[in-house]
Design an enzyme around this catalytic site. Structure first.
Site, short mmCIF file in Angstrom:
data_model
loop_
_atom_site.label_atom_id
_atom_site.label_comp_id
_atom_site.label_asym_id
_atom_site.label_seq_id
_atom_site.Cartn_x
_atom_site.Cartn_y
_atom_site.Cartn_z
N LEU A 16 0.81 -1.22 0.00
CA LEU A 16 0.00 0.00 0.00
C LEU A 16 0.85 1.27 0.00
O LEU A 16 0.31 2.36 -0.16
CB LEU A 16 -0.94 0.01 1.21
CG LEU A 16 -2.02 -1.09 1.22
CD1 LEU A 16 -2.86 -0.99 2.48
CD2 LEU A 16 -2.90 -1.01 -0.03
N LYS A 99 7.64 -11.09 8.30
CA LYS A 99 8.03 -11.31 6.91
C LYS A 99 9.54 -11.41 6.75
O LYS A 99 10.28 -10.57 7.25
CB LYS A 99 7.50 -10.14 6.06
CG LYS A 99 7.93 -10.12 4.59
CD LYS A 99 7.23 -11.18 3.78
CE LYS A 99 7.72 -11.18 2.33
NZ LYS A 99 6.92 -10.33 1.44
N ASP A 247 0.12 -9.21 -4.57
CA ASP A 247 1.43 -8.56 -4.63
C ASP A 247 1.34 -7.30 -5.49
O ASP A 247 2.29 -6.94 -6.20
CB ASP A 247 2.52 -9.49 -5.17
CG ASP A 247 3.93 -8.96 -4.94
OD1 ASP A 247 4.10 -8.09 -4.06
OD2 ASP A 247 4.85 -9.38 -5.66
#
Length: 343
Positions: A16, A99, A247
């Site tokens: 984003l 992540k 993605d």
């Protein structure tokens, strides 16, 4: 007219961005996605709970009135991420995963992990508290061909992590190869994968044959068509281990159309519409709902969305660009048509 009503989908991997771009990216993703796993590779990255929660607040401030869109936050793992930080993030209730970016593997990954052993204490804590481990599965060794980096990562790194942490839930993100499909299929139920719309619809010929098309350039890079067919087969198989993750990764037009362009394709303007095209291409529209709306929340142990959206088989013209903060982003299928639209 052909219509397809499905449970409201979620996006289990999106970028984003931040700042002035946020209002535009949130506008697009919140049109019909219920939730989204938001990538933490900002500048600077969201390496601790406070930074991730502040980012959550900035995203929520841009959600249009009437939308129930909920961002699901992710911690960016570094060599210094502590077990205490993992527990703190989990306790926040807003951060659902951490992540792995191998240092240098993709956009804004320079703060990433240099040696996997450095994050083993964090992975132990994640396994204990039930936090998911999201993986950008590519090696960064410059001697490894870019088209082989996913396969080598799986063989040399991921297989060891899976063996060392059998109770850790792992998502191999944006898979691009038959090797990844086979690995995930054969692994335990704690291993799953996301697949993008552009990797289902395109292969490296679309990017390179007859001229270079920079808006198809992403990481992991598009592979040959045999890998594309394996991805389509996995997505349309009904296997609960595979689910939707766009993605979608916006870059300003001048940063893509450049001598050294950025990696990332923008699909949030028409995500479920593009997936519908992909599933229709293999006569599997009946499998779209599980892939888009069920498998992701089930793997994350979250409730499925309770409302629905309806897709209509009706072509529409994609704009040549969309606003992106102070610039513009060129989306996938810019200036062309998409066969489906959301009612």
């Amino acid at each position: 007219m052909t219509t397809l009503t499905i449970t409201r989908p979620d996006d289990w991997h999106i970028h984003l961005r931040d700042g002035a771009q946020l209002k535009d990216t949130v506008r697009d993703i919140s049109r019909y996605m219920g939730r989204a796993i938001v990538m933490p590779n900002l500048v600077p990255p969201a390496i601790d709970t406070e930074t991730a929660l502040a980012y959550y607040d900035r995203i929520k401030a841009q959600v249009p009135a009437g939308s129930q869109f909920e961002p699901l936050m992710v911690l960016y793992l570094t060599d210094k991420t502590s077990p205490e930080e993992i527990r703190k993030a989990k306790a926040s209730g807003k951060i659902v995963a951490a992540k792995l970016y191998p240092a240098g593997a993709t956009t804004n990954s320079d703060s990433g992990v240099t040696d996997l052993k450095n994050i083993y204490p964090a992975l132990e804590a994640m396994q204990e508290v039930g936090m998911l481990f999201l993986v950008h599965g590519e090696v960064t060794d410059s001697s490894i061909d870019i088209f082989d980096r996913e396969r080598v990562f799986i063989e040399n790194i991921l297989s060891k992590i899976v063996a060392d942490f059998p109770k850790l839930k792992i998502v191999l993100e944006h898979i691009t190869t038959k090797d990844a499909v086979d690995f995930v299929t054969q692994a335990s139920d704690n291993v799953a994968a996301t697949i993008t719309a552009h990797h289902l619809l395109y292969n490296r010929n679309h990017m390179l044959a007859g001229g270079i098309r920079p808006h198809f350039y992403c990481l992991p890079i598009l592979k040959r068509n045999t890998h594309q067919q394996a991805l389509l087969g996995a997505a349309a198989s009904g296997n609960k281990k595979f689910f939707l993750g766009t993605d979608s990764a916006p870059h300003a037009k001048d940063r893509k159309e450049a001598a050294c362009g950025c990696a990332g394709s923008y699909t949030a303007h028409a995500a479920i519409e593009l997936y519908a095209e992909a599933f229709e291409s293999v006569n599997a529209l009946d499998k779209l709902e599980a892939f888009a709306s069920f498998n992701g929340p089930d793997f994350y142990n979250l409730p499925r969305n309770s409302d629905t959206i309806t897709l209509v088989k009706k072509s529409w013209d994609v704009p040549v660009s969309y606003p992106l903060g102070d610039n513009n982003v060129v989306p996938i299928r810019a200036g062309e048509q998409i066969d489906w639209q959301v009612e």
